[in-house]
Design a protein around this motif. Structure first.
Motif, PDB file in Angstrom:
ATOM      1  N   TYR A  87       2.853  -7.891   3.366  1.00 50.88           N
ATOM      2  CA  TYR A  87       2.238  -7.275   2.185  1.00 50.88           C
ATOM      3  C   TYR A  87       3.134  -7.458   0.960  1.00 50.88           C
ATOM      4  CZ  TYR A  87       0.100  -3.808  -0.881  1.00 50.88           C
ATOM      5  OH  TYR A  87      -0.498  -3.184  -1.955  1.00 50.88           O
ATOM      6  N   GLN A 126       1.193   2.912   0.136  1.00 46.87           N
ATOM      7  CA  GLN A 126       1.270   1.767  -0.790  1.00 46.87           C
ATOM      8  C   GLN A 126      -0.131   1.173  -1.013  1.00 46.87           C
ATOM      9  OE1 GLN A 126       4.477  -0.369   1.423  1.00 46.87           O
ATOM     10  NE2 GLN A 126       5.287  -0.775  -0.623  1.00 46.87           N
ATOM     11  N   ALA A 160       3.977  -5.049   6.949  1.00 47.80           N
ATOM     12  CA  ALA A 160       4.591  -4.514   5.719  1.00 47.80           C
ATOM     13  C   ALA A 160       5.330  -5.625   4.977  1.00 47.80           C
ATOM     14  CB  ALA A 160       5.535  -3.362   6.064  1.00 47.80           C
ATOM     15  N   LEU A 180       3.202   2.498   4.415  1.00 48.27           N
ATOM     16  CA  LEU A 180       2.388   1.313   4.130  1.00 48.27           C
ATOM     17  C   LEU A 180       0.992   1.733   3.652  1.00 48.27           C
ATOM     18  CD1 LEU A 180       2.055  -1.797   4.183  1.00 48.27           C
ATOM     19  CD2 LEU A 180       1.362  -1.594   6.579  1.00 48.27           C
TER      20      LEU A 180
END
Length: 1088
Positions: free
Chosen positions: A1016, A1057, A1013, A1054
């Motif tokens: 990212y 997203q 995460a 996540l």
């Protein structure tokens, strides 16, 4: 009055109850007369009937014991003279015995120095050239010393000279007997000034015991207690003579012509010596002689037509439990396993065991199997890692042996293995369960004893299977329910009820379909009122408690209130310690499932448990002789209307005279009740929280009293409960953060932690110390910084951990004696060190880094010393794992980074070496430690990153163990999150993602996906390139019951997203997955 008194005493011995009752009434009347003492003296000296003289001496002893202070000084002096005169002229041994006991009671009131005539008589008679006079003098000496050894302390040197001389008189066994008993009596109170004298007596003592054995085995058996007393009181006395004592005890214990009680006493001495001085036994090369001596005892066949005690049955199938030489031989091997390094023990033991196991003789084979069985507890790690397939194969073959003696031994061994060799034994489930189920289906119910052994093995094996029990559940539960409903035999019903508890421990919620019929059966047993059903009723309560803990709150909660009422009714109506202790467990279980159901009844529940802790029930005094006259001399015989002063009240206590008592015994059921009461109080206090507050102080005070209780299981439970009380009070304060609650917590912590620290240092039993350390660890884990609000606690706790690691506490005995054995020790000794070591990361996480740093500097070298290649796998794994946990703890504390940075140069080489270890667990812990070092030290170890990454890369290319690979992934993630700029992400992250999903260590999913995460957010292009494998790995984590909810929620975010910000890449990744995984991802995204 003398003639009348003699006549009354004569009538008391008549075989006619009416005559005895009349005589008793007359005697009570006579006791009102102040002249009773002179009259008893006259009868004691003048009667021609020895039985009447003895009765007069017993009556006088009772009178003196209760009313000494009421006797005038002149009468006391007269009495002292009379008693000694009677003793010197007496010729009957039974009367002399009673007179010596009378003297002993008088010595408790008149110290020897205030009775010079007694000392003079003792001096003359014990040194007399007449053997009979010497015997009688030693009898008198023995009784007066046993009653009160301390006042004779100034005379100990003289006494030891006397004993040394008497022990040479081999032709006078009675004199030997009394002098050895007297030596036993003074041993506990001898000081350093007598050590050399005591030591010099040992060779003569052993020779004297040999002569006494030839003359009188019963007396010799009693006299051999001196060896235990010497070992317990001052073991250093016997160290130079350990070989002599061992060889003597072997000679006696292995002689089949001697009585079992004498042989048991001798073999028990060897066990006790091994427990206290195992290193001395090894150093003096006594292991082989002991094994060579006891193996013939272990494998001996019983006389024709008889069976070994454990193979005999009584009516309900319970084998008899009396000690036998064979049982003691197995006990010696058990003690060796618990107190010696496995490598040294197995080297000499296994050739003997293998020879037995390959024999055609069933008793030889049984002996070999019993040997394996008793090794399982003390040498569990050694057997699990080095020889488990072999020993299990041996036991499996023996389960099918044609001889029931061998099959029974194999069942016992399997039960022991199942209890102590987890988790590895459970991996053999597919081999063992069919064998055990076969036993269940083909048993001849007439042989209840054998069925009992089958259930013992089955229960222990099933209990640890977890979800692996599922394929066997239908067969198991069908068998058990049939036994409950159809069997006429109560013992079989009881065994089936117990087995259902074991099944529940493994199956948990999987047992739900069988819950209604089980409860239906149990209800019938639980409400019975007949005595013959009591044992089944007790077992049903026990299983009900297990079901409450395992079946799930939703299923059990509707029954909770009914269970509490049932327990209260049973404790009110049935006086049975076993039944009560099972109600305590039930209350405890209900407190976890449905604490509100317990709250209204806490007054009743705590009252009955605290009464159990205070009670002396079950303690029995064994009287030495017929106490016909105990009720004659009542306390109120001459006190009517008089005000008693305090001394009179003390004098008039009605406890049994020590001289009437041959010994005390405590029924195990009452001990178990106290243990279970402590455990239940602790658990209920924690589960019911605020509701328990009115009872916390009284419960704590009573449990605190149990810390010195004679039985170790009760002490251990008491310490555990004290820890639970601290955790309970901490929880109350967290939920109701008032100043009063905070102060109550700090006060409790002060008392408990001080008690823990002191007890760890002073407690003799290793298992109790392990329990205290576990309780202390749990308190620190729960209470964290509150445990160290008092600054002295940090030092005290750290120092006691250090002293355990240095083997300097009492229960570690001679662990520090032999420096050359530093790398080899018994597994239980290692376990003690491990439990102490587990406290270090807990303390680390509870205080600022700089506060703990000085103590950590002392402790760390002690842990690091166990990382050497010469240490056992368990030690290497523990030490590296503990260092990793310490670093993990430093991540979250103030000043932790600086401490970790300062330690890095010392710790990196340890981790690098650990990653090359042949054992996967050591490699795994080393990888974890290196990752935690990177996380804790942060930028302070950036310069070491290239080396760390190189080591990880090399390991990843050749590692095959899935757990190690999982931890490699987590360690790389920790490095990335700590110093993202110091890691070549384009190389590292694809290699990391290629290892996903994690296969074994589900907890590390949190670390891995937190890292992904973060990446990212920081480097989205890199993650988008790897979206396909990341999404595929995520689909295995979402919905996985072994992954915590917090991690699953973060992962769902996540994925959301990804779906929102990179819809094309995400959709492509999803559509490449099987339908089941696609559905999981869809659910995860839609729930946010």
């Amino acid at each position: 009055m003398t003639e009348e008194l003699e006549q009354i005493l004569s009538q008391l011995s008549q075989p006619d109850n009416n005559v005895i009752q009349q005589a008793t009434a007359k005697l009570k009347q006579a006791f009102q007369d102040p002249a009773i003492i002179p009259a008893l003296c006259a009868v004691m000296r003048g009667s021609l009937n020895p039985q009447i003289r003895q009765s007069a001496a017993v009556m006088l002893r009772m009178r003196v014991k209760k009313h000494w202070r009421k006797i005038s000084p002149s009468d006391r002096e007269s009495l002292k003279a009379e008693v000694l005169q009677a003793f010197m002229q007496e010729t009957e041994h039974t009367v002399q015995h009673s007179l010596s006991q009378l003297c002993a009671v008088m010595v408790k009131h008149e110290t020897p120095d205030r009775w010079p005539a007694l000392l003079q008589l003792l001096n003359q008679s014990t040194k007399s050239s007449n053997p009979h006079d010497r015997q009688v003098g030693l009898l008198l000496l023995n009784k007066v010393i046993e009653s009160n050894p301390e006042p004779f302390k100034p005379h100990y040197n003289q006494l030891l000279q006397l004993f040394s001389s008497v022990l040479q008189d081999h032709n006078n066994p009675t004199a030997l007997y009394y002098s050895i008993l007297s030596l036993t009596a003074i041993t506990a109170s001898t000081g350093s000034e007598e050590l050399n004298q005591m030591r010099s007596i040992i060779p003569s003592l052993i020779v004297a015991l040999k002569h006494l054995i030839k003359a009188n085995e019963d007396q010799a058996s009693e006299a051999m207690e001196v060896l235990n007393e010497l070992m317990e009181s001052e073991v250093s006395i016997i160290v130079p003579y350990v070989a002599n004592i061992v060889l003597f005890c072997l000679e006696v214990g292995c002689d089949a012509t001697l009585s079992d009680s004498l042989r048991v006493k001798a073999l028990s001495c060897i066990s006790f010596l091994i427990k206290l001085k195992s290193k001395t036994v090894l150093k003096q090369k006594l292991l082989n002689p002991i094994l060579q001596g006891i193996f013939p005892v272990l494998v001996a066949a019983p006389p024709p037509g008889q069976q070994d005690l454990e193979d005999e049955e009584d009516d309900d199938g319970d084998g008899t439990e009396n000690d036998s030489p064979k049982h003691c031989a197995a006990q010696i091997i058990d003690t060796m396993a618990l107190h010696m390094p496995p490598e040294k023990l197995f080297q000499q033991l296994m050739p003997l065991a293998k020879a037995c196991l390959t024999s055609e003789n069933p008793y030889q084979k049984k002996g070999g199997i019993m040997c394996l069985a008793v090794l399982a507890e003390g040498c569990a790690d050694h057997i699990r890692t080095k020889m488990l397939p072999t020993v299990l194969q041996t036991v499996c073959q023996s389960l099918s042996d044609s001889n029931q003696v061998v099959r029974s031994a194999a069942l016992f061994a399997l039960g022991q293995f199942s209890e102590h060799l987890q988790p590895e034994v459970s991996k053999y489930c597919t081999d063992l369960m069919p064998l055990l189920l076969g036993y269940l289906s083909s048993l001849n119910q007439a042989k209840i004893g054998h069925i009992t052994k089958v259930f013992y093995a089955l229960e222990n094996f099933m209990e640890n299977l977890g979800a692996d029990i599922e394929p066997y559940l239908p067969t198991l539960m069908e068998t058990m329910l049939l036994s409950l409903n159809n069997s006429e035999n109560l013992k079989i019903k009881e065994l089936a009820v117990s087995a259902i508890g074991a099944i529940a421990n493994a199956a948990k919620e999987l047992l739900e379909p069988y819950f209604p019929p089980v409860i239906e059966s149990l209800k019938g047993f639980l409400t019975t009122t007949t005595e013959e059903m009591r044992s089944l009723q007790t077992q049903s309560l026990d299983t009900l408690s297990v079901l409450a803990r395992t079946i799930g709150k939703d299923v059990f909660s509707p029954l909770a209130a009914e269970c509490v009422q049932l327990g209260l009714n049973l404790t009110d109506t049935i006086d049975d310690p076993d039944l009560r202790r099972c109600t305590y467990s039930l209350f405890s279980a209900v407190s976890i499932v449905s604490p509100d159901c317990l709250t209204p009844h806490l007054t009743d529940i705590t009252t009955v448990m605290l009464l159990a802790l205070k009670s002396n029930d079950g303690i029995t005094a064994h009287l030495e002789e017929d106490k016909t006259f105990v009720l004659v001399d009542d306390d109120d015989d001459d006190d009517s209307g008089e005000q008693k002063d305090e001394d009179d009240i003390l004098e008039d206590e009605t406890e049994i005279d020590v001289h009437d008592v041959a010994g005390f015994s405590v029924e195990n059921a009452y001990i178990d009740e106290k243990e279970d009461a402590c455990e239940a109080l602790g658990e209920i206090a924690f589960s019911t929280g605020v509701a328990f507050q009115p009872f916390l102080e009284s419960s704590f005070e009573q449990v605190y009293e149990m810390r010195d209780f004679p039985h170790d299981d009760v002490r251990k439970a008491a310490f555990g409960a004290m820890g639970q009380f601290c955790r309970a009070q901490h929880r109350v304060w967290k939920e109701n953060p008032s100043e009063a609650n905070h102060q109550a917590l700090l006060k409790l912590l002060d008392a408990v932690l001080a008690c823990f620290v002191e007890s760890v240092r002073k407690e003799h039993e290793r298992l109790v110390v392990m329990g205290i350390l576990e309780a202390m660890n749990n308190v620190i884990k729960s209470c964290k910084e509150q445990a160290f609000k008092n600054p002295s606690h940090l030092k005290e706790v750290s120092c006691v951990i250090r002293d355990v690691l240095k083997k300097k506490i009492v229960c570690q005995g001679d662990s520090g004696d032999e420096a050359d054995d530093e790398d080899q020790q018994a597994e239980y000794d290692s376990m003690l060190l491990e439990i102490a070591g587990e406290g270090i990361p807990l303390v680390t996480s509870s205080v600022p880094g700089d506060s703990f740093a000085p103590f950590l500097n002392d402790l760390l070298p002690l842990i690091m010393s166990k990382t050497k290649s010469s240490c056992t796998v368990a030690e290497r794994s523990f030490s590296v794992g503990t260092i990793g946990e310490i670093l993990h703890a430093l991540v979250g504390v103030l000043g932790g980074r600086g401490v970790a940075g300062r330690l890095s140069n010392r710790l990196l080489p340890v981790f690098v070496a650990g990653m090359r270890d042949s054992d996967p667990e050591v490699r795994n812990n080393s990888v974890f430690g290196m990752g935690c070092l990177a996380e804790a030290a942060g930028p302070l170890v950036v310069s070491d990153y290239p080396m760390m990454l190189s080591v990880f890369s090399n390991l990843l290319t050749k590692e095959t163990d899935l757990l190690v690979i999982d931890n490699l992934c987590a360690a790389l993630c920790r490095m990335i999150m700590s110093n993202v700029g110091a890691v070549p992400l384009e190389q590292v992250v694809p290699a990391l993602v290629a290892c996903l999903p994690l296969k074994k260590d589900m907890e590390e999913n949190k670390t891995v996906f937190s890292c992904l995460a973060m990446l990212y957010t920081n480097s989205p292009d890199l993650i988008v390139k790897l979206m396909k494998p990341i999404v595929a790995a995520s689909s295995h984590v979402l919905g996985n019951k072994d992954v915590d909810q917090e991690t699953q929620n973060s992962l769902s975010m996540l994925m959301t997203q990804f779906a929102q910000q990179q819809p094309a890449h995400f959709q492509a990744a999803v559509t490449s997955l099987p339908a089941e995984q696609q559905a999981k991802l869809s659910v995860a995204i839609s729930t946010l």
